[in-house]
Design a protein around this motif. Structure first.
Motif, PDB file in Angstrom:
ATOM      1  N   ASP A  47     -39.934 -21.161 -32.432  1.00 59.36           N
ATOM      2  CA  ASP A  47     -38.456 -20.903 -31.554  1.00 59.36           C
ATOM      3  C   ASP A  47     -38.473 -20.628 -30.682  1.00 59.36           C
ATOM      4  O   ASP A  47     -37.958 -19.494 -29.409  1.00 59.36           O
ATOM      5  N   ALA A  48     -39.983 -20.733 -29.846  1.00 61.73           N
ATOM      6  CA  ALA A  48     -40.854 -20.595 -28.546  1.00 61.73           C
ATOM      7  C   ALA A  48     -40.206 -21.076 -27.657  1.00 61.73           C
ATOM      8  O   ALA A  48     -39.274 -22.475 -27.842  1.00 61.73           O
ATOM      9  N   LYS A  49     -40.060 -20.890 -26.557  1.00 64.25           N
ATOM     10  CA  LYS A  49     -39.120 -21.635 -25.482  1.00 64.25           C
ATOM     11  C   LYS A  49     -40.197 -23.197 -25.300  1.00 64.25           C
ATOM     12  O   LYS A  49     -39.392 -23.954 -24.855  1.00 64.25           O
ATOM     13  N   LEU A  50     -41.338 -22.797 -24.988  1.00 66.37           N
ATOM     14  CA  LEU A  50     -42.575 -24.087 -24.417  1.00 66.37           C
ATOM     15  C   LEU A  50     -43.629 -23.304 -25.577  1.00 66.37           C
ATOM     16  O   LEU A  50     -43.955 -22.695 -25.594  1.00 66.37           O
ATOM     17  N   VAL A  51     -43.796 -24.817 -26.627  1.00 71.41           N
ATOM     18  CA  VAL A  51     -44.734 -24.445 -27.093  1.00 71.41           C
ATOM     19  C   VAL A  51     -46.155 -25.929 -26.323  1.00 71.41           C
ATOM     20  O   VAL A  51     -45.879 -26.789 -26.916  1.00 71.41           O
ATOM     21  N   ALA A  52     -46.898 -25.255 -25.946  1.00 70.83           N
ATOM     22  CA  ALA A  52     -47.847 -25.687 -25.544  1.00 70.83           C
ATOM     23  C   ALA A  52     -48.891 -26.632 -27.032  1.00 70.83           C
ATOM     24  O   ALA A  52     -49.404 -24.979 -26.689  1.00 70.83           O
ATOM     25  N   GLY A 111     -38.853 -25.277 -27.924  1.00 69.74           N
ATOM     26  CA  GLY A 111     -38.549 -24.138 -29.171  1.00 69.74           C
ATOM     27  C   GLY A 111     -39.207 -24.878 -30.749  1.00 69.74           C
ATOM     28  O   GLY A 111     -38.646 -25.406 -31.372  1.00 69.74           O
ATOM     29  N   GLY A 112     -40.213 -25.149 -30.181  1.00 64.47           N
ATOM     30  CA  GLY A 112     -41.172 -25.631 -31.339  1.00 64.47           C
ATOM     31  C   GLY A 112     -41.693 -24.862 -32.234  1.00 64.47           C
ATOM     32  O   GLY A 112     -41.053 -23.369 -32.554  1.00 64.47           O
ATOM     33  N   PRO A 129     -39.786 -30.468 -39.915  1.00 61.40           N
ATOM     34  CA  PRO A 129     -40.038 -29.851 -40.628  1.00 61.40           C
ATOM     35  C   PRO A 129     -41.256 -28.774 -40.191  1.00 61.40           C
ATOM     36  O   PRO A 129     -42.764 -29.599 -40.069  1.00 61.40           O
ATOM     37  N   ALA A 130     -40.566 -27.677 -40.376  1.00 60.93           N
ATOM     38  CA  ALA A 130     -41.793 -26.720 -40.584  1.00 60.93           C
ATOM     39  C   ALA A 130     -42.642 -26.140 -42.128  1.00 60.93           C
ATOM     40  O   ALA A 130     -41.456 -26.155 -42.971  1.00 60.93           O
ATOM     41  N   PRO A 131     -44.295 -26.455 -41.854  1.00 60.82           N
ATOM     42  CA  PRO A 131     -44.311 -25.658 -43.353  1.00 60.82           C
ATOM     43  C   PRO A 131     -43.644 -23.733 -44.080  1.00 60.82           C
ATOM     44  O   PRO A 131     -42.894 -23.506 -42.795  1.00 60.82           O
ATOM     45  N   GLY A 171     -37.996 -16.934 -26.362  1.00 58.23           N
ATOM     46  CA  GLY A 171     -38.091 -16.685 -25.118  1.00 58.23           C
ATOM     47  C   GLY A 171     -39.165 -16.877 -24.806  1.00 58.23           C
ATOM     48  O   GLY A 171     -39.848 -16.566 -23.602  1.00 58.23           O
ATOM     49  N   CYS A 172     -40.420 -17.032 -25.904  1.00 55.57           N
ATOM     50  CA  CYS A 172     -41.804 -16.712 -25.253  1.00 55.57           C
ATOM     51  C   CYS A 172     -43.161 -18.182 -24.781  1.00 55.57           C
ATOM     52  O   CYS A 172     -42.166 -19.123 -25.483  1.00 55.57           O
TER      53      CYS A 172
END
Length: 336
Positions: A12-17, A28-29, A47-49, A59-60
């Motif tokens: 649920d990060a704001k942005l996953v680079a 949101g990844g 789907p997440a493990p 928000g991070c």
């Protein structure tokens, strides 16, 4: 992932680079981490493990950790020492060496703990350190640093630095912090056997690191390269950092620094060097062709007498890997 279950799931990060071939950015990844290594990434809809622990990073910004490629953590002890500020490299060193000559195991541990914590707060997860002084009676400074890194959980690549040329030999350092070649090599082998873990992504890997061409003999440089080959560890030193280094090498050996570096067997991808501000265009080509890495330290270069900048674009074009280093805290007054 062990049996499909990750140690940690960050979601649920704001942005996953994500560093992949496509250069994806996943709003949101999630990121799955196992044994300290990223083992999976996905977008919010993927789907997440399962994971033993889940961290809500709403928000991070989640990115891979930064890597610091050159440092002198013991210099935390002389940060902002006014008499040394804004001088050229050789005069800066001359002022500080007598202070550094009093360092012991406790000082090495505390300075490393502070330096590593400061790096971690800035997003750095892997760092090297170049500790090249060996005060008589000071104890095992390198093991003290490694103890601090293990306590903090930082991935650490310390280097067993050395100096063998003191003031009486025409160098800059006092006699009390230098050793002879055999002492250096024996202790280098001891530290590698005691601490070095060659496995992928291990937490401690030791490299061998004579300080600079103006502070050790060519014989030690050559024997260190041979020992690194035998032990299969990396090599590190300062190179082409200052015009005074050019003058010293030409006067003492009739060679420019990069020429001498090649002559003693260091022109190899096993080596990475700090600064490399003053290679000629032909030397850039030779360094790149050999795969020699460069730690570019722009902050310290600006402070120590306006040293300049490494020819980063040219080095990378020639094939040299280039990373960033904060250099010693005494010359940048921070470790950001």
């Amino acid at each position: 992932m062990r049996d499909g279950v990750a140690d940690l799931l960050v979601r649920d990060a704001k942005l996953v680079a994500v560093c992949d071939g496509a250069g994806r950015e996943l709003p949101g990844g999630w990121v799955a981490i196992t044994a300290g290594v990223i083992t999976g990434v996905g977008a919010a809809a993927d789907p997440a493990p399962e994971a033993a622990t889940t961290l809500d990073a709403s928000g991070c910004l989640v990115t891979p950790g930064l890597i610091n490629t050159h440092h002198h953590m013991y210099q935390n002890l002389t940060r902002s020492y006014r008499p040394a500020i804004n001088g050229p490299l050789f005069s800066w060193l001359t002022v500080l060496y007598p202070l550094w000559a009093r360092i012991d195991e406790e000082a090495a541990y505390l300075s490393a703990w502070v330096g590593l914590a400061e790096l971690a707060l800035g997003g750095c997860t892997t760092t090297t350190d170049h500790l090249y002084i060996a005060p008589r009676g000071g104890g095992d400074l390198w093991s003290a640093e490694i103890a601090a890194a293990r306590e903090l959980g930082m991935r650490f690549h310390p280097t067993r630095g050395s100096m063998t040329v003191s003031v009486k030999d025409g160098g800059l350092a006092p006699d009390s912090v230098v050793q002879d070649d055999d002492e250096v090599l024996a202790d280098s082998e001891r530290l590698v056997k005691l601490h070095h873990d060659p496995s992928f992504c291990s937490m401690v890997q030791v490299a061998l690191a004579p300080c600079a061409l103006f502070s050790v003999s060519p014989a030690l440089m050559r024997r260190t390269a041979e020992l690194a080959e035998k032990l299969d560890v990396r090599l590190h030193t300062h190179l082409a950092e200052d015009p005074d280094e050019d003058t010293y090498c030409l006067e003492q050996y009739g060679r420019r620094p990069v020429e001498l570096f090649e002559e003693v067997g260091w022109l190899t991808s096993r080596a990475w060097v700090a600064h490399c501000l003053y290679p000629s265009p032909a030397e850039v080509t030779r360094l790149g062709a050999a795969g020699v890495g460069v730690a570019h330290c722009p902050s310290s270069n600006m402070l120590i007498g306006g040293g300049g900048f490494a020819p980063v674009r040219e080095l990378r074009a020639a094939g040299a890997p280039v990373g960033l280093g904060c250099d010693g805290s005494a010359c940048t007054d921070s470790a950001s």
